[in-house]
Write an enzyme that holds these catalytic residues in place. Structure first.
Site: not given
Ligand SMILES: [Mn+2]
Length: 248
Positions: A115, A217, A219
């Site tokens: 990001c 994202h 994660e």
């Protein structure tokens, strides 16, 4: 073989409390820590240091660097005046990120950006950003989803022959929480994927060193989407191969 030590650049949260006044706290979101530890790495939080010697010492000790999400990059870093839709900016965080990225790259240790991580890597290597997606003309899709964080909401086309293609194949569906994007891509990088409205969703360094960054994202999608785990596992495996070098 010892697990590779992965430095995660921290962010600053200012807590406003009627009794304590404003206290600045240094933090890393748990999703990054979990993604690294569940991919075979040992995560370590790098505090927002101003002392260059201390930062270099930590960068020499780690095997790879994760540059996480965060606030906007100051547009002056890429020679633009601030547009009215610019978000929060911090020269302290820009200094910290850009030094850490450049020095880690000098050491030829792997860098993974997520990001803001993608955006500040692009700026650190000489590229520029759209300060807000409304500045990009033409058709636009929603890049700030109103859905759970692990919900994939928009598709990306992945360029054949790139590292991202080897990891995810020719397309994927990703989550999206960004109001900025890459405008001019830094020299030495390729855009490995694009959204349907032409936004650069991932980049990678060509030939020289491992620098890979994504606008979404992974994660946050780590537990529920097996393909997103591949991005972290690839990064950790690359970090495992590194020898410790010197910063000039
Ligand atoms: Mn997006």
């Amino acid at each position: 073989m010892a697990k590779p030590l992965i430095g995660i650049l921290s962010r600053i949260f200012t807590e406003y409390d009627k009794d304590i006044n404003c206290i600045e706290r240094c933090f890393v979101s748990m999703d990054y820590i979990r993604a690294i530890e569940n991919s075979g790495g040992s995560p370590i939080i790098i505090p927002l240091l101003k002392d260059e010697e201390s930062l270099k010492k930590l960068l020499k000790d780690i095997d790879g660097l994760l540059v996480p999400g965060g606030i906007d990059v100051n547009p002056l870093r890429y020679n633009e005046e601030p547009f009215e839709k610019i978000g929060f900016i911090s020269d302290d965080i820009d200094d910290f990120d850009i030094k850490a990225i450049r020095w880690t790259y000098e050491l030829r240790k792997p860098i993974l950006g997520i990001c803001r991580g993608l955006q500040v890597i692009n700026v650190a290597f000489g590229g520029s950003l759209y300060q807000d997606l409304s500045l990009k003309s033409g058709y636009r899709i929603n890049h700030w989803q109103k859905a759970k964080k692990d919900t994939p909401t928009h598709s990306i086309d992945i360029k054949t022959g790139t590292r991202m293609f080897n990891l995810l194949g020719s397309s994927a569906i990703v989550n999206s929480y960004h109001h900025q994007a890459i405008k001019d891509l830094a020299e030495g990088f390729i855009a490995s994927s694009l959204s349907m409205d032409g936004i650069i969703e991932s980049i990678e360094k060509v030939n020289d060193g491992y620098v890979l960054a994504v606008q979404w994202h992974p994660e946050m999608m780590f537990n529920s989407h097996e393909n997103m785990r591949k991005i972290f596992i690839d990064f950790i495996e690359e970090c495992q191969k590194q020898n410790k070098g010197e910063i000039s």
